[in-house]
Design a protein around this motif. Structure first.
Motif, PDB file in Angstrom:
ATOM      1  N   LYS A 185       0.757  -1.250  -0.110  1.00  0.00           N
ATOM      2  CA  LYS A 185       0.031  -0.047   0.119  1.00  0.00           C
ATOM      3  C   LYS A 185       0.948   1.435   0.044  1.00  0.00           C
ATOM      4  CE  LYS A 185      -3.543  -2.423   2.615  1.00  0.00           C
ATOM      5  NZ  LYS A 185      -4.702  -2.578   1.814  1.00  0.00           N
ATOM      6  N   ASN A 186       0.353   2.238  -0.732  1.00  0.00           N
ATOM      7  CA  ASN A 186       0.955   3.737  -0.718  1.00  0.00           C
ATOM      8  C   ASN A 186       2.166   3.845  -1.095  1.00  0.00           C
ATOM      9  OD1 ASN A 186      -0.909   3.617   2.596  1.00  0.00           O
ATOM     10  ND2 ASN A 186      -1.811   4.387   0.544  1.00  0.00           N
ATOM     11  N   ILE A 187       2.686   3.024  -1.998  1.00  0.00           N
ATOM     12  CA  ILE A 187       3.888   2.993  -2.943  1.00  0.00           C
ATOM     13  C   ILE A 187       4.130   4.066  -3.918  1.00  0.00           C
ATOM     14  CG2 ILE A 187       5.667   1.745  -3.747  1.00  0.00           C
ATOM     15  CD1 ILE A 187       5.290   0.806  -1.050  1.00  0.00           C
ATOM     16  N   SER A 188       4.957   4.908  -3.887  1.00  0.00           N
ATOM     17  CA  SER A 188       4.994   6.043  -4.852  1.00  0.00           C
ATOM     18  C   SER A 188       5.751   5.668  -5.713  1.00  0.00           C
ATOM     19  CB  SER A 188       5.400   7.251  -4.205  1.00  0.00           C
ATOM     20  OG  SER A 188       4.706   7.719  -2.887  1.00  0.00           O
ATOM     21  N   SER A 189       6.958   5.139  -5.713  1.00  0.00           N
ATOM     22  CA  SER A 189       8.030   4.911  -6.778  1.00  0.00           C
ATOM     23  C   SER A 189       9.087   3.876  -6.155  1.00  0.00           C
ATOM     24  CB  SER A 189       9.090   6.221  -7.119  1.00  0.00           C
ATOM     25  OG  SER A 189       9.755   6.601  -5.760  1.00  0.00           O
ATOM     26  N   ILE A 190       9.699   3.229  -7.373  1.00  0.00           N
ATOM     27  CA  ILE A 190      10.715   2.288  -7.139  1.00  0.00           C
ATOM     28  C   ILE A 190      11.726   2.518  -8.323  1.00  0.00           C
ATOM     29  CG2 ILE A 190      11.486  -0.002  -7.199  1.00  0.00           C
ATOM     30  CD1 ILE A 190       8.815  -0.980  -6.461  1.00  0.00           C
ATOM     31  N   ILE A 191      13.075   2.945  -7.641  1.00  0.00           N
ATOM     32  CA  ILE A 191      14.061   3.241  -8.475  1.00  0.00           C
ATOM     33  C   ILE A 191      15.334   2.051  -8.198  1.00  0.00           C
ATOM     34  CG2 ILE A 191      15.879   4.758  -9.457  1.00  0.00           C
ATOM     35  CD1 ILE A 191      12.884   5.662  -9.817  1.00  0.00           C
ATOM     36  N   VAL A 192      15.775   1.577  -9.292  1.00  0.00           N
ATOM     37  CA  VAL A 192      17.037   0.497  -9.214  1.00  0.00           C
ATOM     38  C   VAL A 192      18.189   1.155 -10.205  1.00  0.00           C
ATOM     39  CG1 VAL A 192      17.765  -1.736  -9.438  1.00  0.00           C
ATOM     40  CG2 VAL A 192      15.402  -1.289  -8.634  1.00  0.00           C
ATOM     41  N   LEU A 193      19.201   1.258  -9.616  1.00  0.00           N
ATOM     42  CA  LEU A 193      20.497   1.756 -10.273  1.00  0.00           C
ATOM     43  C   LEU A 193      21.449   0.385 -10.048  1.00  0.00           C
ATOM     44  CD1 LEU A 193      21.336   5.409  -8.857  1.00  0.00           C
ATOM     45  CD2 LEU A 193      19.802   4.807 -10.988  1.00  0.00           C
ATOM     46  N   LYS A 194      21.971   0.094 -11.390  1.00  0.00           N
ATOM     47  CA  LYS A 194      22.708  -1.122 -11.373  1.00  0.00           C
ATOM     48  C   LYS A 194      24.082  -0.492 -11.972  1.00  0.00           C
ATOM     49  CE  LYS A 194      23.313  -6.173 -11.675  1.00  0.00           C
ATOM     50  NZ  LYS A 194      22.620  -7.229 -11.973  1.00  0.00           N
ATOM     51  N   ASN A 195      25.535  -0.727 -11.298  1.00  0.00           N
ATOM     52  CA  ASN A 195      26.568  -0.278 -11.899  1.00  0.00           C
ATOM     53  C   ASN A 195      26.407   1.133 -12.042  1.00  0.00           C
ATOM     54  OD1 ASN A 195      28.416  -2.536 -11.638  1.00  0.00           O
ATOM     55  ND2 ASN A 195      26.775  -3.393 -13.176  1.00  0.00           N
ATOM     56  N   GLY A 196      25.919   2.195 -11.273  1.00  0.00           N
ATOM     57  CA  GLY A 196      25.813   3.452 -11.623  1.00  0.00           C
ATOM     58  C   GLY A 196      24.539   3.781 -12.805  1.00  0.00           C
ATOM     59  N   LYS A 197      23.919   2.967 -13.412  1.00  0.00           N
ATOM     60  CA  LYS A 197      23.034   3.234 -14.438  1.00  0.00           C
ATOM     61  C   LYS A 197      21.674   2.829 -14.101  1.00  0.00           C
ATOM     62  CE  LYS A 197      26.807   2.358 -18.065  1.00  0.00           C
ATOM     63  NZ  LYS A 197      27.116   1.744 -19.299  1.00  0.00           N
ATOM     64  N   LEU A 198      20.818   3.322 -14.711  1.00  0.00           N
ATOM     65  CA  LEU A 198      19.243   3.451 -14.514  1.00  0.00           C
ATOM     66  C   LEU A 198      18.700   1.977 -14.981  1.00  0.00           C
ATOM     67  CD1 LEU A 198      16.894   4.810 -13.080  1.00  0.00           C
ATOM     68  CD2 LEU A 198      16.518   6.424 -15.219  1.00  0.00           C
ATOM     69  N   LEU A 199      18.381   1.138 -14.055  1.00  0.00           N
ATOM     70  CA  LEU A 199      17.955  -0.167 -14.378  1.00  0.00           C
ATOM     71  C   LEU A 199      16.230  -0.220 -14.670  1.00  0.00           C
ATOM     72  CD1 LEU A 199      18.446  -3.447 -15.247  1.00  0.00           C
ATOM     73  CD2 LEU A 199      18.547  -3.600 -12.940  1.00  0.00           C
TER      74      LEU A 199
ATOM     75  N   GLU B  48       2.094   9.137  -9.116  1.00  0.00           N
ATOM     76  CA  GLU B  48       3.249   9.864  -9.180  1.00  0.00           C
ATOM     77  C   GLU B  48       4.036   9.565 -10.379  1.00  0.00           C
ATOM     78  OE1 GLU B  48       4.214  11.740  -6.392  1.00  0.00           O
ATOM     79  OE2 GLU B  48       2.372  11.019  -5.444  1.00  0.00           O
ATOM     80  N   THR B  49       5.036  10.820 -10.647  1.00  0.00           N
ATOM     81  CA  THR B  49       5.762  10.876 -11.820  1.00  0.00           C
ATOM     82  C   THR B  49       7.184  10.985 -11.524  1.00  0.00           C
ATOM     83  OG1 THR B  49       5.476  13.001 -12.251  1.00  0.00           O
ATOM     84  CG2 THR B  49       3.795  11.552 -13.029  1.00  0.00           C
ATOM     85  N   ARG B  50       7.984  11.049 -12.501  1.00  0.00           N
ATOM     86  CA  ARG B  50       9.389  11.387 -12.450  1.00  0.00           C
ATOM     87  C   ARG B  50       9.490  12.805 -11.770  1.00  0.00           C
ATOM     88  NH1 ARG B  50      13.954  11.095 -17.271  1.00  0.00           N
ATOM     89  NH2 ARG B  50      13.977   8.880 -16.402  1.00  0.00           N
ATOM     90  N   ASP B  51       8.672  13.637 -12.072  1.00  0.00           N
ATOM     91  CA  ASP B  51       8.890  15.016 -11.476  1.00  0.00           C
ATOM     92  C   ASP B  51       8.232  15.177 -10.099  1.00  0.00           C
ATOM     93  OD1 ASP B  51      10.046  15.855 -13.898  1.00  0.00           O
ATOM     94  OD2 ASP B  51       8.331  15.934 -15.176  1.00  0.00           O
ATOM     95  N   SER B  52       7.611  14.323  -9.644  1.00  0.00           N
ATOM     96  CA  SER B  52       7.034  14.502  -8.363  1.00  0.00           C
ATOM     97  C   SER B  52       7.968  14.579  -7.302  1.00  0.00           C
ATOM     98  CB  SER B  52       6.115  13.139  -7.890  1.00  0.00           C
ATOM     99  OG  SER B  52       5.051  12.857  -8.650  1.00  0.00           O
ATOM    100  N   LEU B  53       7.978  15.478  -6.188  1.00  0.00           N
ATOM    101  CA  LEU B  53       8.727  15.734  -5.260  1.00  0.00           C
ATOM    102  C   LEU B  53       8.147  14.920  -3.917  1.00  0.00           C
ATOM    103  CD1 LEU B  53       9.597  19.641  -5.336  1.00  0.00           C
ATOM    104  CD2 LEU B  53      10.717  17.655  -6.367  1.00  0.00           C
ATOM    105  N   HIS B  54       8.745  14.078  -3.656  1.00  0.00           N
ATOM    106  CA  HIS B  54       8.289  12.975  -2.364  1.00  0.00           C
ATOM    107  C   HIS B  54       9.113  13.494  -0.990  1.00  0.00           C
ATOM    108  CE1 HIS B  54       7.543   9.950  -5.526  1.00  0.00           C
ATOM    109  NE2 HIS B  54       8.588  10.590  -6.271  1.00  0.00           N
ATOM    110  N   ASP B  55       8.175  13.307   0.219  1.00  0.00           N
ATOM    111  CA  ASP B  55       8.535  13.819   1.318  1.00  0.00           C
ATOM    112  C   ASP B  55       9.121  12.337   2.146  1.00  0.00           C
ATOM    113  OD1 ASP B  55       9.087  14.502   3.978  1.00  0.00           O
ATOM    114  OD2 ASP B  55       7.107  15.147   4.205  1.00  0.00           O
TER     115      ASP B  55
END
Length: 553
Positions: free
Chosen positions: A251-265, A273-280
């Motif tokens: 519940k209430n998940i806004s985003s998940i980001i994974v970087l692998k070897n410094g690159k966006l996976l 929510e979007t890539r521009d959303s500011l999260h608290d």
């Protein structure tokens, strides 16, 4: 026969309620509607919030399909207020004493078996409601009002965590609730008779069928500072995770980001929510204070983390002076182990952060606190006010103040331009937490630590400071194999029998920035389950069952 028994029970409840009227200790709101009068002693369940003034019998649920997205409300019709019911149990106590020692007792049964019983703490509902109200109209489950949880919702969550989740298996069940008054006095706990009860037939469907053929992953596109990773991962696992988030399992998940070897996976957003959303991220922002401290030490604005408070404040001008307070070091604040009598995990602690926020001067609040006389010396204790104090020291010592210094030395070099601080009453950046930015910029911050403090070939944080930060300096009391560094947490996940150690930032609601020292991974999860007891445990399950298995080899 059942109808006859029910009539007898209701008659008894009503007679008890009415007999107590002559001996009432407080004046109540009374019984103000025919619906109330006709249903005294009953708990009525509804699928949505309906004001009692608008409630109709057509709103009453007899059966209900319970899914992860279902809402469930209870409407309780009493013959008297809880304070007066408590007076019947212990007539020798006055209203103030009853308010401090008694409340409702809730008991839940599933299929005629008692599963959970809870004596509600005296503080909720509030005193006025306890004295006057003869009804309750509160949520047990309210998915539509995220970030705000009433005592009744916490009761339901405790029920689910203490057997409810195990017994409410897929299929049909009978849920029954009983309410009694209780008083915890000198002679122990005294419990009165049932003052309300109700039943609901449930058809439980909490395990949705996820059709991954209908789920697609968000296309990953470049972002300032990140190239796109070409490495493979288990897309079906991530699709299954997305399906479970969509179905309300998580519940209430806004985003998940994974970087692998410094690159966006991987880059996924949820709940609008979007890539521009500011999260608290709430207290995940505390870690930024550690970062700026390390930079300030390297620049010579602070000598080192062994500097003590007497070098920055005249503590004799504050309340509860003690030489022990004078000798509190910056390192003590970084590791949440100063001698101040403050513990956010203890609601009765004088230094609890909730006592700080209403005051006009947060720094004075901290410096006025007494020294703890009971906690073992140097023991870790979650102490938000200490991080506020560290922020004040930084604001005074770095050129231009904390906000300008952090922008120049940290955010601008990382290319982070859209972010928002919260502020203290003195208009100093609030280092207690809450600095808002988008999920990818949080990932930049995590990758900076993964890079041992470097970004685009420039050393922004001294590598020595990163090493100190990623040290298991303090054990977390009550948690097995969990530790604390310089405002960073440490734990180890186990996936398929293999350990995965991580240092991470953590904030209320389920906000995390994970850095894995032995894996080429940085993972960000933002969420808005503020105050929810499931916020962090559900993320642990997301990490061990889906994210880590999908992205590690």
């Amino acid at each position: 026969m059942k109808s006859l028994i029910l009539i007898i029970q209701l008659s008894f409840i009503i007679s008890v309620a009415l007999s107590g009227q002559s001996g009432d200790i407080v004046k109540t709101a009374g019984i103000t509607s025919e619906l109330h009068r006709a249903n005294i002693g009953r708990i009525i369940f509804t699928s949505k919030s309906v004001p009692l003034s608008e409630l109709k019998e057509t709103d009453f649920l007899k059966s209900y399909e319970l899914t992860n997205k279902s809402d469930l409300f209870m409407n309780v019709f009493l013959g008297n207020s809880i304070t007066n019911y408590l007076h019947l149990i212990v007539p020798g106590l006055n209203a103030d004493e009853l308010a401090k020692s008694g409340n409702y007792q809730f008991t839940l049964f599933v299929d005629s078996h008692q599963i959970y019983e809870s004596n509600l703490m005296p503080g909720a509902p509030n005193r006025d409601m306890k004295d006057k109200s003869t009804t309750l109209n509160v949520p047990l489950i309210n998915n539509k009002n995220e970030g705000w949880y009433l005592w009744s919702q916490y009761f339901w969550m405790r029920f689910m965590n203490n057997g409810g989740d195990s017994v409410l298996t897929e299929g049909r069940h009978l849920l029954k609730m009983e309410i009694r008054p209780y008083v915890n006095g000198a002679a122990g706990v005294k419990v009165g008779d049932i003052i309300a009860s109700g039943e609901l037939n449930l058809n439980v469907k909490m395990k949705p069928v996820i059709d991954i053929s209908k789920i697609s992953l968000n296309p990953v596109i470049p972002y300032n500072g990140f190239e796109i990773s070409s490495e493979s991962f288990n897309q079906n696992l991530i699709k299954t995770l997305k399906g479970n988030i969509s179905e309300g399992v998580f519940k209430n998940i806004s985003s998940i980001i994974v970087l692998k070897n410094g690159k966006l996976l991987l880059e996924e957003y949820f709940n609008g929510e979007t890539r521009d959303s500011l999260h608290d991220p709430r207290s995940a922002g505390k870690s930024f204070t550690s970062t700026v401290t390390g930079i300030a030490v390297n620049d010579g604005y602070l000598k080192n983390e062994d500097q003590t408070l007497k070098e920055f404040y005249s503590l004799k001008s504050y309340e509860n002076f003690s030489s022990a307070k004078e000798n509190v070091s910056i390192k003590d604040l970084l590791t949440m182990s100063p001698v101040f009598d403050g513990n956010d995990d203890d609601g009765n602690s004088p230094g609890n952060e909730e006592n700080m926020y209403p005051t006009p001067d947060w720094v004075k609040f901290v410096l006025d606190l007494p020294v703890s006389l009971t906690r073992p010396k140097d023991e870790w204790h979650y102490f938000t006010a200490g991080v506020v104090l560290l922020g004040d020291i930084l604001n005074k010592e770095v050129p231009g103040g904390l906000e300008k210094y952090a922008d120049k030395k940290l955010f601008n070099p990382l290319g982070i331009t859209k972010y928002k601080w919260q502020y203290t009453p003195q208009n100093v950046p609030n280092t207690a937490g809450g600095i808002r930015m988008n999920a990818l910029d949080f990932a930049k911050y995590g990758q900076l630590y993964k890079n041992r403090g470097t970004w685009n070939g420039k050393q922004l944080i001294p590598e020595e400071w990163v090493n100190k930060t990623f040290t298991k300096i303090k054990s977390i009391p009550g948690r097995k194999n969990e530790f604390y560094g310089y405002l960073f947490w440490n734990k180890t996940y186990t996936v398929n029998g293999k350990p995965y150690e991580t240092f991470y930032c953590a904030g209320n609601g389920g906000n995390k920035i994970y850095i894995f020292p032995d894996q080429p991974l940085v993972i960000v999860i933002t969420a808005t389950a503020y105050g929810a007891p499931f916020a962090h445990s559900q993320e642990d399950k997301m990490m061990t069952d889906y994210i880590l298995p999908a992205v590690v080899k």
